[in-house]
Design a protein around this motif. Structure first.
Motif, PDB file in Angstrom:
ATOM      1  N   GLN A  37      37.598 -13.797  10.222  1.00  0.00           N
ATOM      2  CA  GLN A  37      38.403 -13.003   9.305  1.00  0.00           C
ATOM      3  C   GLN A  37      39.857 -13.033   9.738  1.00  0.00           C
ATOM      4  OE1 GLN A  37      37.543  -8.749   8.972  1.00  0.00           O
ATOM      5  NE2 GLN A  37      38.119  -8.810   6.812  1.00  0.00           N
ATOM      6  N   PRO A  39      44.052 -12.352   8.022  1.00  0.00           N
ATOM      7  CA  PRO A  39      44.762 -11.788   6.870  1.00  0.00           C
ATOM      8  C   PRO A  39      45.023 -12.822   5.781  1.00  0.00           C
ATOM      9  CG  PRO A  39      45.753 -11.040   8.915  1.00  0.00           C
ATOM     10  CD  PRO A  39      44.768 -12.101   9.283  1.00  0.00           C
ATOM     11  N   LEU A  90      33.340 -12.141  13.300  1.00  0.00           N
ATOM     12  CA  LEU A  90      32.285 -11.207  12.931  1.00  0.00           C
ATOM     13  C   LEU A  90      30.940 -11.897  12.932  1.00  0.00           C
ATOM     14  CD1 LEU A  90      34.219  -9.595   9.985  1.00  0.00           C
ATOM     15  CD2 LEU A  90      33.391  -8.308  11.953  1.00  0.00           C
ATOM     16  N   GLY A 106      28.432  -6.696  12.833  1.00  0.00           N
ATOM     17  CA  GLY A 106      28.898  -6.026  14.029  1.00  0.00           C
ATOM     18  C   GLY A 106      30.358  -5.633  13.857  1.00  0.00           C
ATOM     19  N   GLN A 107      30.930  -5.050  14.906  1.00  0.00           N
ATOM     20  CA  GLN A 107      32.320  -4.600  14.819  1.00  0.00           C
ATOM     21  C   GLN A 107      33.306  -5.738  15.047  1.00  0.00           C
ATOM     22  OE1 GLN A 107      33.430  -0.519  15.429  1.00  0.00           O
ATOM     23  NE2 GLN A 107      31.959  -0.430  17.104  1.00  0.00           N
ATOM     24  N   ARG A 110      37.910  -9.323  18.475  1.00  0.00           N
ATOM     25  CA  ARG A 110      39.298  -9.652  18.119  1.00  0.00           C
ATOM     26  C   ARG A 110      39.818 -10.636  19.143  1.00  0.00           C
ATOM     27  NH1 ARG A 110      42.742 -10.310  14.366  1.00  0.00           N
ATOM     28  NH2 ARG A 110      42.367  -8.290  13.447  1.00  0.00           N
TER      29      ARG A 110
ATOM     30  N   GLU B   2      42.090  -4.772  10.941  1.00  0.00           N
ATOM     31  CA  GLU B   2      41.898  -6.216  10.882  1.00  0.00           C
ATOM     32  C   GLU B   2      41.677  -6.704   9.466  1.00  0.00           C
ATOM     33  OE1 GLU B   2      40.234  -4.793  14.805  1.00  0.00           O
ATOM     34  OE2 GLU B   2      40.258  -4.129  12.720  1.00  0.00           O
ATOM     35  N   SER B   3      41.134  -5.841   8.593  1.00  0.00           N
ATOM     36  CA  SER B   3      40.754  -6.320   7.287  1.00  0.00           C
ATOM     37  C   SER B   3      41.898  -6.320   6.300  1.00  0.00           C
ATOM     38  CB  SER B   3      39.612  -5.464   6.756  1.00  0.00           C
ATOM     39  OG  SER B   3      40.067  -4.137   6.597  1.00  0.00           O
ATOM     40  N   VAL B   4      43.044  -5.814   6.637  1.00  0.00           N
ATOM     41  CA  VAL B   4      44.119  -5.680   5.662  1.00  0.00           C
ATOM     42  C   VAL B   4      44.934  -6.949   5.644  1.00  0.00           C
ATOM     43  CG1 VAL B   4      46.201  -4.410   5.065  1.00  0.00           C
ATOM     44  CG2 VAL B   4      44.211  -3.203   5.989  1.00  0.00           C
ATOM     45  N   GLY B   5      45.001  -7.568   4.501  1.00  0.00           N
ATOM     46  CA  GLY B   5      45.805  -8.760   4.363  1.00  0.00           C
ATOM     47  C   GLY B   5      47.175  -8.412   3.852  1.00  0.00           C
ATOM     48  N   TYR B  36      30.763  -4.699   0.167  1.00  0.00           N
ATOM     49  CA  TYR B  36      30.957  -4.205   1.527  1.00  0.00           C
ATOM     50  C   TYR B  36      32.207  -3.327   1.579  1.00  0.00           C
ATOM     51  CZ  TYR B  36      27.576  -7.427   3.637  1.00  0.00           C
ATOM     52  OH  TYR B  36      26.427  -8.085   3.992  1.00  0.00           O
ATOM     53  N   GLN B  38      35.027  -2.003   4.447  1.00  0.00           N
ATOM     54  CA  GLN B  38      35.493  -2.246   5.805  1.00  0.00           C
ATOM     55  C   GLN B  38      36.616  -1.268   6.145  1.00  0.00           C
ATOM     56  OE1 GLN B  38      37.013  -6.172   6.748  1.00  0.00           O
ATOM     57  NE2 GLN B  38      36.347  -5.985   8.878  1.00  0.00           N
ATOM     58  N   GLY B  41      39.396  -1.433  12.025  1.00  0.00           N
ATOM     59  CA  GLY B  41      38.805  -1.544  13.351  1.00  0.00           C
ATOM     60  C   GLY B  41      37.297  -1.710  13.359  1.00  0.00           C
ATOM     61  N   LYS B  42      36.708  -1.835  12.165  1.00  0.00           N
ATOM     62  CA  LYS B  42      35.250  -1.945  12.098  1.00  0.00           C
ATOM     63  C   LYS B  42      34.844  -3.194  11.328  1.00  0.00           C
ATOM     64  CE  LYS B  42      34.395   3.035  12.269  1.00  0.00           C
ATOM     65  NZ  LYS B  42      33.715   4.190  11.619  1.00  0.00           N
ATOM     66  N   GLY B  43      33.581  -3.567  11.485  1.00  0.00           N
ATOM     67  CA  GLY B  43      33.048  -4.653  10.699  1.00  0.00           C
ATOM     68  C   GLY B  43      32.677  -4.175   9.303  1.00  0.00           C
ATOM     69  N   PRO B  44      32.469  -5.098   8.376  1.00  0.00           N
ATOM     70  CA  PRO B  44      32.063  -4.704   7.017  1.00  0.00           C
ATOM     71  C   PRO B  44      30.744  -3.941   7.029  1.00  0.00           C
ATOM     72  CG  PRO B  44      32.775  -7.001   7.074  1.00  0.00           C
ATOM     73  CD  PRO B  44      32.660  -6.545   8.498  1.00  0.00           C
ATOM     74  N   PHE B  46      27.596  -2.540   4.655  1.00  0.00           N
ATOM     75  CA  PHE B  46      26.879  -2.715   3.384  1.00  0.00           C
ATOM     76  C   PHE B  46      26.970  -1.448   2.542  1.00  0.00           C
ATOM     77  CE2 PHE B  46      23.501  -4.409   0.728  1.00  0.00           C
ATOM     78  CZ  PHE B  46      22.870  -3.272   0.260  1.00  0.00           C
ATOM     79  N   PHE B  89      35.076  -5.371  -0.230  1.00  0.00           N
ATOM     80  CA  PHE B  89      34.868  -6.788  -0.505  1.00  0.00           C
ATOM     81  C   PHE B  89      33.601  -6.977  -1.319  1.00  0.00           C
ATOM     82  CE2 PHE B  89      37.908  -8.627   2.424  1.00  0.00           C
ATOM     83  CZ  PHE B  89      38.024  -7.699   3.444  1.00  0.00           C
TER      84      PHE B  89
END
Lengths: 114, 112
Positions: A37, A39, A90, A106-107, A110, B2-5, B36, B38, B41-44, B46, B89
């Motif tokens: 993953q 950006p 991930l 999982g988390q 990084r 982490e998930s923010v683009g 999902y 997210q 700081g965490k994974g996706p 469900f 997502f």
């Protein structure tokens, strides 16, 4: 029931080095998938393992590899690290290998390449 | 997180309102879809899934709608709460493997 465990949570590596990431799936799950993953590219599929066999691979260079052990734990390895490999990696585990049930993530690990 | 683009579309809603998050999927052969969530700081995580032989599925406070004709998925969240703030997502699967194709994500911002 414990979730998907990824170790380590954070890593800093230098260009040219290699790195190994670990994933322990949910107990009883035999399918493990890896995603990168970033950006810019979002979530991209790396590969999937089931019963110690790689069943599918995404569009990544050969520097990215993985394996799965008999206890379903999986590792992925990235060799000759590049700056662009900096990402959240991930791991997802699934009970059903057929791609029609939940994949639990999982988390993540990084990875920062400097 | 982490998930923010850099260019994630953002949906801002007031707490208590309903939210609708949309997703256009790419492959007409896809027959299984997951939403999902997210958090930073965490994974996706469900939320809900739907198979292509259905056009609607409901969970707790969430509903997924599938329109195969236009290859469109939506996630409806009822009575949105601050804890719903996250990136959402959609993911699609067309093979008999655990290989999912993810959308680019939508950031949901819930205003108290």
């Amino acid at each position: 029931k414990a979730g998907v465990t990824q170790t380590p949570r954070y890593l800093i590596k230098t260009r040219g080095q290699q790195v190994t990431l670990s994933c322990s799936p949910i107990s009883g799950h035999r399918s493990v998938s890896w995603y990168q993953q970033t950006p810019g590219q979002g979530l991209q599929f790396l590969f999937e393992y089931f019963s110690e066999t790689q069943r599918n691979k995404g569009n990544f260079p050969g520097r990215f590899s993985g394996r799965q052990f008999s206890n379903s734990r999986s590792e992925m390895n990235v060799s000759t690290l590049e700056l662009g490999d900096s990402a959240l990696y991930l791991c997802a585990s699934s009970l059903d290998p057929g791609g029609r049930t939940e994949a639990f993530f999982g988390q993540g690990t990084r990875l920062t390449v400097v | 997180g982490e998930s923010v683009g850099l260019h994630l579309p953002t949906l801002s809603v007031q707490e208590g309102d309903n939210s609708i998050i949309n997703c256009a999927y790419s492959n007409s052969a896809s027959d299984y879809f997951i939403w999902y969530k997210q958090e930073s700081g965490k994974g996706p995580q469900f939320i809900i899934d739907i198979r292509s032989n259905m056009d609607k599925r409901q969970g707790q406070r969430v509903t997924v709608l599938l329109n195969k004709t236009v290859k469109h998925l939506s996630l409806q969240i009822a009575a949105t709460q601050p804890g719903d703030s996250a990136v959402y997502f959609c993911a699609e699967n067309k093979d008999n493997f655990n290989k999912f194709y993810f959308g680019s994500g939508t950031k949901l911002n819930v205003k108290p």
